[in-house]
Each structure stands twice: as structure tokens, then as C-alpha cells.
Motif scaffolding. Structure first.
Motif, short mmCIF file in Angstrom:
data_model
loop_
_atom_site.label_atom_id
_atom_site.label_comp_id
_atom_site.label_asym_id
_atom_site.label_seq_id
_atom_site.Cartn_x
_atom_site.Cartn_y
_atom_site.Cartn_z
N ALA A 7 1.26 4.08 -9.50
CA ALA A 7 2.16 5.10 -10.05
C ALA A 7 3.27 5.45 -9.08
O ALA A 7 4.39 5.81 -9.50
N LEU A 8 3.00 5.36 -7.77
CA LEU A 8 3.99 5.69 -6.75
C LEU A 8 4.74 4.45 -6.27
O LEU A 8 5.49 4.52 -5.27
N ASP A 9 4.55 3.33 -6.96
CA ASP A 9 5.21 2.07 -6.60
C ASP A 9 4.89 1.62 -5.18
O ASP A 9 5.76 1.11 -4.45
N ILE A 10 3.62 1.81 -4.78
CA ILE A 10 3.17 1.36 -3.45
C ILE A 10 2.37 0.08 -3.64
O ILE A 10 1.33 0.07 -4.30
N ASN A 11 2.86 -0.99 -3.08
CA ASN A 11 2.19 -2.28 -3.20
C ASN A 11 1.20 -2.46 -2.05
O ASN A 11 1.60 -2.55 -0.89
N LEU A 12 -0.07 -2.50 -2.37
CA LEU A 12 -1.10 -2.68 -1.35
C LEU A 12 -1.50 -4.15 -1.27
O LEU A 12 -1.77 -4.78 -2.30
N SER A 13 -1.54 -4.67 -0.06
CA SER A 13 -1.97 -6.05 0.13
C SER A 13 -3.47 -6.17 -0.09
O SER A 13 -4.17 -5.15 -0.17
N LEU A 14 -3.97 -7.40 -0.18
CA LEU A 14 -5.40 -7.61 -0.36
C LEU A 14 -6.18 -7.02 0.81
O LEU A 14 -7.24 -6.41 0.61
N GLN A 15 -5.65 -7.17 2.03
CA GLN A 15 -6.31 -6.62 3.22
C GLN A 15 -6.40 -5.10 3.14
O GLN A 15 -7.43 -4.50 3.49
N GLN A 16 -5.31 -4.47 2.69
CA GLN A 16 -5.30 -3.01 2.56
C GLN A 16 -6.28 -2.55 1.49
O GLN A 16 -6.94 -1.51 1.64
N GLN A 17 -6.40 -3.31 0.41
CA GLN A 17 -7.33 -2.95 -0.65
C GLN A 17 -8.78 -3.12 -0.18
O GLN A 17 -9.65 -2.31 -0.53
N ILE A 18 -9.03 -4.14 0.62
CA ILE A 18 -10.38 -4.33 1.17
C ILE A 18 -10.72 -3.19 2.12
O ILE A 18 -11.85 -2.67 2.12
N VAL A 54 -10.55 -4.36 -11.95
CA VAL A 54 -9.97 -3.84 -13.20
C VAL A 54 -8.62 -3.19 -12.94
O VAL A 54 -7.67 -3.39 -13.70
N ALA A 55 -8.51 -2.43 -11.85
CA ALA A 55 -7.24 -1.77 -11.53
C ALA A 55 -6.13 -2.79 -11.28
O ALA A 55 -4.98 -2.59 -11.69
N ASN A 56 -6.46 -3.89 -10.64
CA ASN A 56 -5.46 -4.93 -10.38
C ASN A 56 -5.12 -5.73 -11.63
O ASN A 56 -4.00 -6.21 -11.77
N THR A 57 -6.08 -5.84 -12.53
CA THR A 57 -5.86 -6.62 -13.75
C THR A 57 -5.05 -5.84 -14.79
O THR A 57 -4.04 -6.33 -15.32
N LEU A 58 -5.48 -4.62 -15.08
CA LEU A 58 -4.83 -3.81 -16.12
C LEU A 58 -3.67 -2.98 -15.59
O LEU A 58 -2.77 -2.61 -16.36
N GLN A 59 -3.69 -2.65 -14.31
CA GLN A 59 -2.64 -1.84 -13.66
C GLN A 59 -2.25 -0.62 -14.51
O GLN A 59 -1.13 -0.51 -14.99
N PRO A 60 -3.19 0.33 -14.68
CA PRO A 60 -2.91 1.50 -15.52
C PRO A 60 -1.80 2.41 -15.00
O PRO A 60 -1.20 3.16 -15.77
N GLY A 61 -1.49 2.36 -13.70
CA GLY A 61 -0.45 3.24 -13.15
C GLY A 61 0.92 2.61 -13.09
O GLY A 61 1.91 3.29 -12.75
N ALA A 62 1.02 1.33 -13.40
CA ALA A 62 2.30 0.63 -13.30
C ALA A 62 3.32 1.20 -14.29
O ALA A 62 3.00 1.52 -15.42
N GLY A 63 4.55 1.31 -13.82
CA GLY A 63 5.63 1.76 -14.70
C GLY A 63 5.89 3.25 -14.69
O GLY A 63 6.83 3.72 -15.34
N MET A 64 5.08 4.04 -13.97
CA MET A 64 5.30 5.49 -13.94
C MET A 64 6.42 5.86 -12.97
O MET A 64 7.12 6.86 -13.17
N HIS A 65 6.61 5.08 -11.89
CA HIS A 65 7.72 5.24 -10.94
C HIS A 65 7.89 6.68 -10.46
O HIS A 65 8.96 7.28 -10.59
N ILE A 66 6.82 7.26 -9.94
CA ILE A 66 6.86 8.65 -9.47
C ILE A 66 7.27 8.68 -8.00
O ILE A 66 6.77 7.90 -7.19
N ASP A 67 8.19 9.59 -7.68
CA ASP A 67 8.65 9.76 -6.31
C ASP A 67 7.61 10.55 -5.52
O ASP A 67 7.30 11.69 -5.89
N PRO A 68 7.06 9.99 -4.44
CA PRO A 68 6.05 10.71 -3.65
C PRO A 68 6.53 12.07 -3.15
O PRO A 68 5.73 13.00 -2.97
N LYS A 69 7.84 12.22 -2.93
CA LYS A 69 8.38 13.49 -2.42
C LYS A 69 8.29 14.61 -3.46
O LYS A 69 8.38 15.79 -3.11
N SER A 70 8.12 14.23 -4.73
CA SER A 70 8.07 15.25 -5.79
C SER A 70 6.67 15.83 -5.98
O SER A 70 6.48 16.75 -6.77
N LEU A 71 5.69 15.32 -5.24
CA LEU A 71 4.31 15.76 -5.41
C LEU A 71 4.03 17.03 -4.60
O LEU A 71 4.53 17.20 -3.49
#
Length: 446
Positions: free
Chosen positions: A333-344, A109-126
Motif C-alpha cells: 500500500a505504501l509502494d515499498i518493494n521488499l526484496s526476498l531477503q527482506q521478506q525472509i 499469498v500476499a506476494n501472489t494476490l498483492q491485496p495492497g497494490a495500487g493504493m499508493h499511500i504516502d507514508p508521510k500522511s500516516l
């Protein structure tokens, strides 16, 4: 066990209760009043927190004796001790299968709907300090530590401490020992069976305070966090609720269908308990009632005593959906692209960490911290993005976990030949047959 005549009489002559005395009606009214108080008088709503906390403490007070008495008398009443291991083994197969499936569903579901896409948050601001408490608890919740913690300090300490798995561990050992001594243990067995009657009566008394607890918990949640705090994270909250609903209706619905019962009828049967879970955000608040109701619906007493307490630690469908969904939301949300291996890898780590922090207060958030700590691609500080809305998702986690454990109890009972199908269908068709939690009229063989 109810006879055919008793089922027939109950079906045609249900007890009529005034609407204002029905528990689920009282809880619904309490939840609505709590929401209104939290919305319009938030500072006063926050002050209602002790009401919810007090009710949950009252229920937790009685959980250990309920589990101990149910498991000991259930096991001691069995003629074949191999059946205990057989039930536990079948339960674990079920738990591992559907917990893993829940993780996979969350990832899809997360990969299909991508609810965090488009937020473009800088990890340094957290600000990582906001979640430092959860991270420290996650580091303490290793799988090895969890397994060692199942063994209590003394034989009676679980009854004082209230750790569900420790209580279950001691109860299984004591039940086996009681069965092994044969007739010499009969006086102890009779005493424990008799003691179960006032203990379950106490559960019925405590449940009368459920509306007060639900009112306090809901008023605090809305008063402190506010419905508008969901705001820009509504996509994640909505996605999680829809995913959990589909998991219950489709996945668990198919499981129920192939095992000969209706998921919708089961949900209707436990609606009082579900409303209580919704109001308190804690599935433990309804554990004693669930054990009573599943036994009253024809599930074998030993199965109920083993599956439900084990399920509270190993069968967390809602928590597992949340973990993969939330982890991938943070990455998106942080614009981090995880590969299929990383998601597994993320999924495999989540499978282990969900067992390591089982039974810990706030386990959903803590297990997420434990998972992210092992997957360096996604910073743990990203959890600050969902910290404010986690409370609003905890209700859904608890409800999904609760329904999952009810389904598991019926399924494992059927697998083990300890399900009374006539009784199950009669009770699901007419829930009014089952009233307050009391063991009056049941025998040890029930």
C-alpha cells in the motif's frame, strides 16, 4: 473411558434436545440479533459491550482451575515422568513446524494476490499516534521478558492472575512432585480428581450464558466499527479469510488425513465452540470446553492438559498468517518493494515476536507492531491502515488458532500412543455422544 458397549448404546440412542435448547443454535441466533442491532441502532449496539466483556471474564475466571486440575491429575496419574517431557517435546515440534508454515503461507499469498497494490499511500500522511499504544506494548513483549514471565512470583499467584503459561508451569511442577511422593500423595490426588467434577460442572453452567456474551460482543463490534468500515480494505479482509480457510481445509486437512481422521468431522464436532469463538472474537472463551471435548474424543488426558494450554501461546496459525499478510499489505500500500531477503527477515522476526507477545490481549496487532519495529523498511505507522478493520479479522484469527489446537491435540496424542482411535471415530461420527462438560464416569486413568 467409554467401553465398546457404551459407544454402541450412545450411537443408537442419542439424546434428543429441543432445537431452541441447543447451544450452537442459541449462539447463531444471538450473533444474528447482535449484527442487526449494531447495524440499525449502532449507539445502542456499542452499549452492549459489557455483556461480551462480562462473559469472557466469567470464562477466564474458570480457565486457571481447569488447566491446573487437568494437568496435575493427568501427570500424577502417569507412571513414567519421562512421558511428560516427551509429550511437551513432540508438541513443540508440531507447533514450530506449522506456525512457520502458516507464516510462509501468508507470505506466498500476499506476494501472489498483492491485496495492497495500487493504493499508493504516502507514508508521510500516516498518523503514528493512533498505534502508539500497540507499539509500546510490543517493545515490552521481548522474547526474554516473555520467558521470564512464565515463572510466577509465588506458587499460587498464577491461580489468581490467570496467566495461562504460568498456570501450566506450576501445574506441571506440582504434578511431577505429586507423582514423585507416591502413595503418600494419593489423598491429594483423589481430592483434586473429585474437585474437578464440580469445576467442570461450573463450566457447563457458565456456557449457558454464551449466547448473551456473543450477542453483546457482536452488537458492539458492528455498532462501533460498522460493516461498511471494511470498505476499500475488503480485499485484505477477503484474502485473509480465504487464506485461513484454505490453510484449515488443505494443510490441516492433509495433517488430519495422514493421522487417520477427517478435518470436516472434527470441525463439526467442535462447532459449538467455534460459534462461541466467532461471537466473542476470543479463543479463550471456549478453552475449557475444548479441553473437555478433546479428552472425551479419546485424546490422552496428559496430552490434552499440556498441548492445549501450550498451543494458546505457541500454536497460533491464524495469527501467523495474519502477520505476514498484513505486513506485506502495508508495504504494498505504501509502494515499498521488499526484496526476498527482506521478506525472509520479516518472517524470521515474526517467528520470534509471535512468541514474545503470546497470551497478551490483542496479541495479533501487538506482534505485528513488534515485527515492523525490527524491520525498518516498513514504517510502524502503516498499521493505521488496518486499525479500523483489525476487529473484523480477529474472529478469523481466533477460529483458525482454535481449529489448529484441536488438530494438534489429536496428532500429538497419536504420536505419543495416547489416542483411543475407536472412541475418536465414534465421537466424530456422532458428536451427540458428548454432552455438557462433566467428568462424571471418568476415572483418573482416563
Amino acid at each position: 473411558m467409554l467401553t465398546a458397549e457404551e459407544i454402541e448404546s450412545h450411537t443408537h440412542a442419542p439424546r434428543h434436545t429441543p432445537w431452541y435448547k441447543i447451544l450452537y443454535v442459541q449462539v447463531i441466533i444471538a450473533i444474528v440479533l447482535g449484527i442487526l442491532l449494531g447495524m440499525f441502532w449502532p449507539s445502542l449496539g456499542e452499549q452492549m459491550k459489557p455483556l461480551g466483556d462480562a462473559f469472557i471474564k466469567l470464562v477466564k475466571m474458570i480457565i486457571a482451575p481447569v488447566i491446573f486440575l487437568t494437568v496435575v491429575t493427568g501427570i500424577a496419574g502417569m507412571s513414567n515422568m519421562r512421558a511428560v517431557g516427551r509429550v511437551a517435546g513432540k508438541a513443540m515440534i508440531y507447533f514450530l513446524t506449522f506456525s512457520t508454515l502458516a507464516l510462509v503461507v501468508g507470505m506466498i499469498v500476499a506476494n501472489t494476490l498483492q491485496p495492497g497494490a495500487g493504493m499508493h499511500i504516502d507514508p508521510k500522511s500516516l498518523d503514528a499516534s493512533k498505534v502508539s499504544t500497540y507499539v509500546s506494548k510490543a517493545h515490552d513483549s521481548t522474547l526474554t521478558g516473555f520467558l521470564l514471565n512464565v515463572i510466577p512470583e509465588t506458587l499460587v499467584s498464577p491461580l489468581v492472575g490467570g496467566d495461562i503459561l504460568q498456570v501450566l508451569f506450576v501445574a506441571i511442577l506440582f504434578g511431577i512432585a505429586l507423582a514423585a511422593v507416591g502413595d503418600r500423595g494419593r489423598p491429594v490426588f483423589d481430592f483434586l480428581s473429585t474437585l474437578a467434577v464440580p469445576v467442570f460442572k461450573l463450566v457447563a453452567i457458565l456456557m449457558k450464558f454464551a449466547p448473551i456474551g456473543a450477542f453483546g460482543a457482536m452488537a458492539f463490534t458492528i455498532g462501533k466499527y460498522g460493516i461498511k468500515s471494511i470498505g476499500n480494505l475488503a480485499m485484505l479482509v477477503g484474502t485473509f479469510y480465504i487464506t485461513s480457510l484454505l490453510f484449515v481445509l488443505v494443510v490441516l486437512g492433509l495433517v488430519a488425513y495422514f493421522n487417520g481422521f477427517s478435518i470436516l468431522r472434527l470441525i463439526r464436532y467442535i462447532k459449538d465452540e467455534l460459534l462461541l469463538v466467532l461471537g466473542t472474537s476470543s479463543s479463550e472463551s471456549a478453552l475449557p470446553n475444548l479441553m473437555h471435548k478433546m479428552e472425551a474424543a479419546g485424546c490422552g488426558k496428559p496430552v490434552v492438559g499440556l498441548v492445549i494450554p501450550m498451543g494458546y501461546s505457541f500454536n497460533l496459525d491464524g495469527t501467523n498468517i495474519y502477520m505476514t499478510l498484513a505486513a506485506l499489505f502495508i508495504a504494498q500500500a505504501l509502494d515499498i518493494n521488499l526484496s526476498l531477503q527482506q521478506q525472509i527477515l520479516l518472517l524470521l522476526v515474526a517467528m520470534l515476536s509471535s512468541k514474545g507477545a503470546a497470551g497478551v490481549t490483542g496479541a495479533g496487532f501487538i506482534t505485528l507492531a513488534a515485527t515492523l519495529a525490527v524491520v525498518p523498511e516498513v514504517p510502524v505507522a502503516g498499521m493505521t491502515l488496518i486499525l479500523g478493520i483489525d476487529r473484523f479479522m480477529s474472529e478469523c484469527r481466533a477460529l483458525t488458532n482454535f481449529i489448529g489446537n484441536a488438530v494438534a491435540t489429536v496428532v500429538v496424542s497419536r504420536w505419543d500412543g495416547q489416542l483411543d482411535n475407536v472412541r475418536l471415530h465414534a465421537v466424530l461420527g456422532n458428536p451427540s455422544m458428548v454432552h455438557e462438560p462433566t467428568l462424571v464416569g471418568m476415572t483418573a486413568d482416563d
